[in-house]
Design an enzyme around this catalytic site. Structure first.
Site, PDB file in Angstrom:
ATOM      1  N   GLU A 163     -37.622 -49.971  75.936  1.00 24.11           N
ATOM      2  CA  GLU A 163     -36.101 -49.498  76.468  1.00 24.11           C
ATOM      3  C   GLU A 163     -35.859 -50.002  77.614  1.00 24.11           C
ATOM      4  O   GLU A 163     -34.842 -50.361  77.904  1.00 24.11           O
ATOM      5  CB  GLU A 163     -36.156 -47.816  76.438  1.00 24.11           C
ATOM      6  CG  GLU A 163     -35.000 -47.122  76.546  1.00 24.11           C
ATOM      7  CD  GLU A 163     -34.943 -46.337  77.884  1.00 24.11           C
ATOM      8  OE1 GLU A 163     -34.450 -46.649  78.774  1.00 24.11           O
ATOM      9  OE2 GLU A 163     -35.816 -45.376  77.681  1.00 24.11           O
ATOM     10  N   GLU A 238     -41.544 -53.311  84.713  1.00 29.56           N
ATOM     11  CA  GLU A 238     -41.125 -52.160  83.930  1.00 29.56           C
ATOM     12  C   GLU A 238     -42.503 -51.186  83.473  1.00 29.56           C
ATOM     13  O   GLU A 238     -42.179 -49.930  83.531  1.00 29.56           O
ATOM     14  CB  GLU A 238     -40.092 -52.210  83.009  1.00 29.56           C
ATOM     15  CG  GLU A 238     -38.962 -53.024  83.335  1.00 29.56           C
ATOM     16  CD  GLU A 238     -37.952 -52.279  84.332  1.00 29.56           C
ATOM     17  OE1 GLU A 238     -37.932 -51.134  84.210  1.00 29.56           O
ATOM     18  OE2 GLU A 238     -37.558 -53.066  85.104  1.00 29.56           O
TER      19      GLU A 238
END
Ligand code: ZN
Length: 1078
Positions: A163, A238
């Protein structure tokens, strides 16, 4: 959106019916600007129980608790759509079957949904099977969302990392973070992404059609064609990677999600929620953590990550939502361009969620959580009971009955289950309590924290006994009536705060649609609600609710009891475990490996810190300055006078509801009474009068109004020494019930008696629990408040009522309640006498013109009953905390780091460009350094134009001194800035987007009141807007001089772990004064 804190666990309960009516009083939360401090409100926000098992990760983790995030949390917990549709179906532009066919779609079904005055059409993309809900109506706040079913198989956090990662560049937008470019330069009214336990949502919203389609295109390209599947660097940034700056140093883990989740796993309430969800559904995807357990995240490989995208990010597995007043045919045009590029895939079948089979016997789990060493650990146990309610989906009326039951049992302080548990004295506060139906199977949880060891079992027994009693005796008629009115009022008002209405509808619809059920059904509640109401009227509430309690809860053997024990060793144990793993990793590496790792670390860092080339930035679509309105939005305001009291009236269409604020001045309040003010406000709402118990009073508020709340508000006023310090009484009702509303306000203000010592004691222990939770979950807010308290008077006042000083006050007060209740009770009376007066009072009202005239009489009567003047003379506020660098110790795996200074002290005069510049600093310098390369979940700055305080803050930050160094480099960053006209234009447009944030009518009226209180005129707003629109590069460079004051004379406050503070004090000779908090 820059102003949103996304506490991952608090954005929950996007359920259509459950919990939607909870906490109706706190739904009156003000939509303040960032500068205003409303400590009481912050407390209330933190108070809403983080729910078990329902968690959503927001992409952005930013900012001090503000009205905005309260809006989101609140709105998600009370999603609603309009109840009445008095008009016939209006005609909206239609898409013919032929037109749809030409674009590759077939119309599956079509309905007019009167609840939201919308025409909704479900399309199916023929080639891939992708489903599209196209909702047309008159709402200018358009919403788009794409939702994928993404069930994880383990707790490595794949869906969550993905995401984050897909928004880091795509085929058409090959730059580092198109998401950030949109944050900087679009007029979005919503822009974010969430990971649920079983799905991932990408929603955007805007009122500007061109802007809206720009956002849609960037999101579609990101989801289907992200760069991250070919670029291991994004995964490392991330997700996770080993960091080694020099072969001689230790290896550490870095990664945005890794640190975000360390923050989540530092909060006991969150840990409890996660354990509960996993234990209640051990056999399907809910048995693992989609967000990622920091212990498991480093097990994830890039191959698995790519594979997950290939499998689930496919049109066949996607559901797409469009909503608003744009052209429905255009929507299909945009989609067909993307969807036609794909062939059908089996992902829709492979992503199906299997239901958890119900247990034949209850189970019990005992776990430990990391606790501090201070305080009485014996009293820090947590216990909660969870039920999985059903194996099969429930019909709408049963769902509605469960939602109603939830409100009846737990929705207000007067609700029996809540009240009995809190009054038992067995624990400090409720945890993870309520119904939830946003996952495949509905569940119910209830529990307490702050429980002593020997009371754990008593809490369990009391919960069961209370549920049995409610099943046997039923609910009072007044309580049922109050809940019914609250529910109907909230449906009629459909007040989603700063959260777009279309998004709230999408989340309701998707909660069924994602499980292949009817997407229209959750939007149509009028008939089932009518039926339920009729059943209650005919058979009585007991006949309706008792069987529900028995069937779904008492006789349900799928019950999981969880006990959590505090463990002061756990945090350091976990740290030691991580260290030893990393040591082993290092020991297993050759010298060449280490050199290579150091090189890779440097390569990643360089890549992160190298700005995108201008041609890459140019491909993100943006508006032109000519698309931006030249004038600010004006709110109609008429300033009048009733019996000497100033009255502001805002004539706006409010669907027959009136919103009223009565403002009292704190100018006569004695200094030493200040920290008692939040408890005074709570006492007004929850103590009762001579004739009415607090339960009766609460039921009356529920039956006759849409809610009342009372809270303090403080702010600096630009150019003045004296702060603005007020108490606000806020209420709403149907226009025909204005008299009841003002009567009840009067009753609360004048007749409530401060005599209930046991209740007051509960308020104190609940407040302590909330403040402790806040320290762990929103330490950046605590740090910001602390710095503000050193730098200005309003900040000091606010910190006394909601910061660390407040927590210290509460801990002393807890003992005093037993020793000197008389004294406290008379202090509460004294606060009342010093506030209540016509002199200094201001009334603000928002409704349509006719209602405003009609309610005048009731208002007049209310004002007549107020004393003329406050007791006691005027006081001068001059408090401040001593200026010093402070480190506040809490048990945590990640830190919150702040630094602040007053830029007005340099002689800087406010110019509109300051808004553009501070936003730019947040979205570039701090985002890149603190988040992207630093690995923190958030890094941002805040400029309070009223006080002049400029603060830097980080959120869930693995670093401490390093982050302070980045803050100190801001002036040089500005001086060295090179910016072309396009980048500047984007920064300006993004700032205008913030200034013009979308507001519903009540928020417009409230903002106007705030401007009135703080002396901000419409002329000034126009001037500021012109200054924003004409901001130049020179303004940025000039601002560097002002901001250097933070580096040179600013103060630092960190909320951090003992280990990190020790290390910082060793490295920088006792830089911080150390303060223990937990
Ligand atoms: Zn996240």
């Amino acid at each position: 959106m820059l102003r949103t804190v996304s506490c991952s666990a608090s954005l929950t309960s996007a359920s259509p019916f459950f919990r939607q009516f909870r906490l109706s009083y706190s739904s009156l939360s003000p939509s303040t600007s960032s500068a205003l401090r409303v400590p009481g409100r912050n407390l209330r926000r933190v108070s809403s129980p983080p729910s078990a098992g329902r968690r959503v990760f927001l992409r952005r983790g930013l900012r001090v608790p503000s009205a905005a995030d309260r809006g989101v949390n609140r709105q998600l917990s009370r999603l609603s759509v309009r109840a009445v549709a008095t008009q016939p179906a209006p005609s909206y532009p239609d898409v013919g079957q032929d037109e749809a066919e030409k674009l590759g779609f077939e119309k599956v079904s079509e309905e007019f949904i009167s609840e939201c005055k919308s025409k909704a059409t479900l399309f199916r993309h023929k080639k891939t099977g992708c489903e599209v809900m196209s909702v047309s109506n008159e709402d200018e706040n358009k919403v788009f969302g794409i939702v994928l079913r993404t069930p994880p198989k383990d707790s490595t956090g794949i869906p969550h990392i993905l995401e984050h990662s897909v928004l880091c560049g795509s085929r058409k937008y090959p730059l580092k973070e198109p998401f950030v470019e949109l944050l900087k330069g679009s007029l979005h009214t919503f822009l974010n992404a969430f990971t649920y336990p079983d799905r991932t949502c990408y929603p955007v919203a805007s009122t500007n059609t061109k802007d809206f389609y720009n956002l849609v295109d960037v999101y579609l390209d990101a989801v289907f064609f992200p760069k991250c599947v070919d670029d291991v660097h994004t995964f490392q940034q991330e997700g996770w990677h080993y960091e080694l700056n020099d072969p001689s140093e230790d290896i550490s883990y870095k990664g945005v999600v890794f640190n975000e989740m360390k923050g989540v796993y530092s909060q006991p309430d969150n840990i409890l929620g996660r354990i509960a969800q996993q234990a209640i559904s051990p056999d399907n995807t809910y048995g693992v953590d989609s967000g990622g357990d920091p212990k498991d995240i480093p097990k994830l490989t890039f191959e698995e990550f790519k594979d997950f995208h290939r499998k689930y990010y496919h049109p066949s597995n996607a559901r797409i939502w469009f909503y608003g007043d744009d052209d429905p045919l255009q929507r299909l045009h945009i989609l067909s361009e993307y969807l036609d590029m794909f062939e059908a895939s089996p992902s829709r079948d492979t992503s199906k969620i299997e239901p958890q089979k119900l247990f034949s016997a209850p189970i019990r789990i005992v776990e430990k959580y990391p606790a501090g060493r201070d305080g009485d650990l014996k009293k820090k146990n947590m216990v909660c009971i969870n039920w999985l309610l059903s194996e099969k989906p429930l019909d709408l009326e049963t769902q509605l009955a469960l939602g109603f039951l939830d409100h009846l049992m737990l929705g207000t302080p007067a609700s029996p289950l809540r009240k009995i548990l809190l009054e038992s004295g067995l624990g400090e506060a409720l945890v993870s309590s309520g119904m939830s139906d946003e996952l495949l199977q509905p569940q119910f949880s209830v529990g307490m924290k702050g429980v002593s060891e020997d009371n754990v079992q008593k809490v369990e027994e009391l919960i069961i006994a209370t549920l049995q009693k409610l099943a046997e005796e039923g609910f009072e008629n007044e309580a049922v009536e109050a809940s019914m009115n609250t529910i109907e009022f909230s449906l009629r008002e459909n007040n989603t705060g700063s959260f777009p209405r279309g998004l709230s509808l999408m989340l309701q619809s998707i909660a069924k649609w994602i499980y292949d059920m009817d997407p229209f059904e959750p939007l149509k509640y009028t008939e089932p609600l009518k039926a339920l109401k009729a059943r209650i009227a005919e058979e009585g509430s007991k006949a309706v609710f008792s069987p529900v309690i028995e069937q779904f809860i008492l006789n349900n053997s799928h019950r999981v009891t969880i006990e959590m024990q505090p463990d002061p060793e756990k945090a350091s144990q976990e740290e030691a475990e991580e260290k030893s793993i990393l040591e082993k990793v290092k020991a297993g590496m050759t010298e060449e490996d280490l050199a290579e790792l150091a090189r890779a670390t440097e390569e990643l860092r360089l890549k992160q810190e190298t700005p995108d080339p201008p041609e890459a930035l140019r491909c993100v679509p943006s508006l032109n300055l000519s698309d931006i309105p030249k004038e600010p939005t004006y709110v109609p305001t008429e300033v009048g006078d009733i019996n000497g009291v100033k009255v502001l009236r805002h004539d706006l269409f409010t669907n027959d509801i009136i919103y009223a604020e009565v403002v009292f001045d704190m100018g006569s309040l004695k200094h030493e009474l200040l920290p008692l003010v939040p408890l005074f406000c709570q006492s007004l709402m929850e103590m009762g009068t001579k004739d009415l118990s607090f339960v009766q009073l609460n039921q009356m508020i529920g039956r006759k109004t849409g809610g009342i709340s009372v809270y303090p508000l403080t702010s600096s006023v630009r150019g003045k020494d004296e702060p603005c310090s007020k108490i606000i009484v806020r209420g709403k009702s149907m226009a025909g019930r204005a008299e009841d509303l003002f009567n009840l306000m009067n009753c609360l203000l004048q007749e409530v008696q401060f005599t209930d010592q046991p209740r007051f004691k509960q308020f104190v222990s609940q407040s302590i629990a909330r403040m402790e939770n806040r320290l762990r979950g929103s330490g950046h807010g605590v740090a910001a408040a602390r710095m503000d308290a050193m730098l200005n008077i309003a900040g000091w006042m606010s910190e006394q009522m909601g910061g660390l000083s407040y927590l210290e006050f509460l801990r002393t007060l807890e003992k005093k309640v037993d020793e000197d209740w008389e004294g406290i009770s008379s202090s509460l009376d004294e606060i009342r006498r010093s506030l209540l007066a016509k002199n200094g009072c201001i009334v603000n009202m928002t409704a349509d013109g006719k209602s405003l005239t009609n309610i005048e009489k009731s208002l007049e009567k209310f004002l007549d009953l107020l004393p003329e003047n406050p007791s006691g003379g005027l006081v001068t506020w001059d408090g401040r905390l001593p200026l010093r660098n402070e480190a506040i110790v809490i048990p945590t795996q990640v830190n919150y780091v702040g630094k602040a200074g007053n830029i007005y002290s340099t002689g800087y005069e406010l110019d509109g460009s300051a808004y553009v510049i501070s936003k730019h600093i947040s979205t570039t310098w701090l985002w890149d350094r603190v988040r992207v390369s630093g690995g923190a979940y958030g890094g941002f700055c805040d400029f309070d134009s009223h006080s002049g305080v400029f603060s830097f803050l980080s959120y869930r930050d693995p670093n401490l001194l390093k982050t302070l160094d980045i803050y100190d480099g801001t002036g040089d960053f500005l001086r060295g800035l090179d910016m072309d006209q396009e980048t500047l234009t984007k920064a300006i447009i993004g700032t205008i987007g913030d200034v013009d944030s979308y507001q519903l009518p009540d928020a417009k009226g409230y903002s106007s009141l705030m401007r009135h209180l703080l002396g901000v005129t419409d002329e000034e707003r126009q001037r500021k807007r012109e200054e924003i629109l004409t901001t130049s590069l020179k303004d940025f460079k000039d601002f560097a001089e002002a901001i250097d004051v933070v580096r040179d004379k600013g103060v630092s406050v960190a909320v951090a772990s003992a280990e990190d503070i020790d290390a910082a004090n060793n490295a920088r000779s006792n830089f911080f004064e150390v303060k223990k908090a937990l």
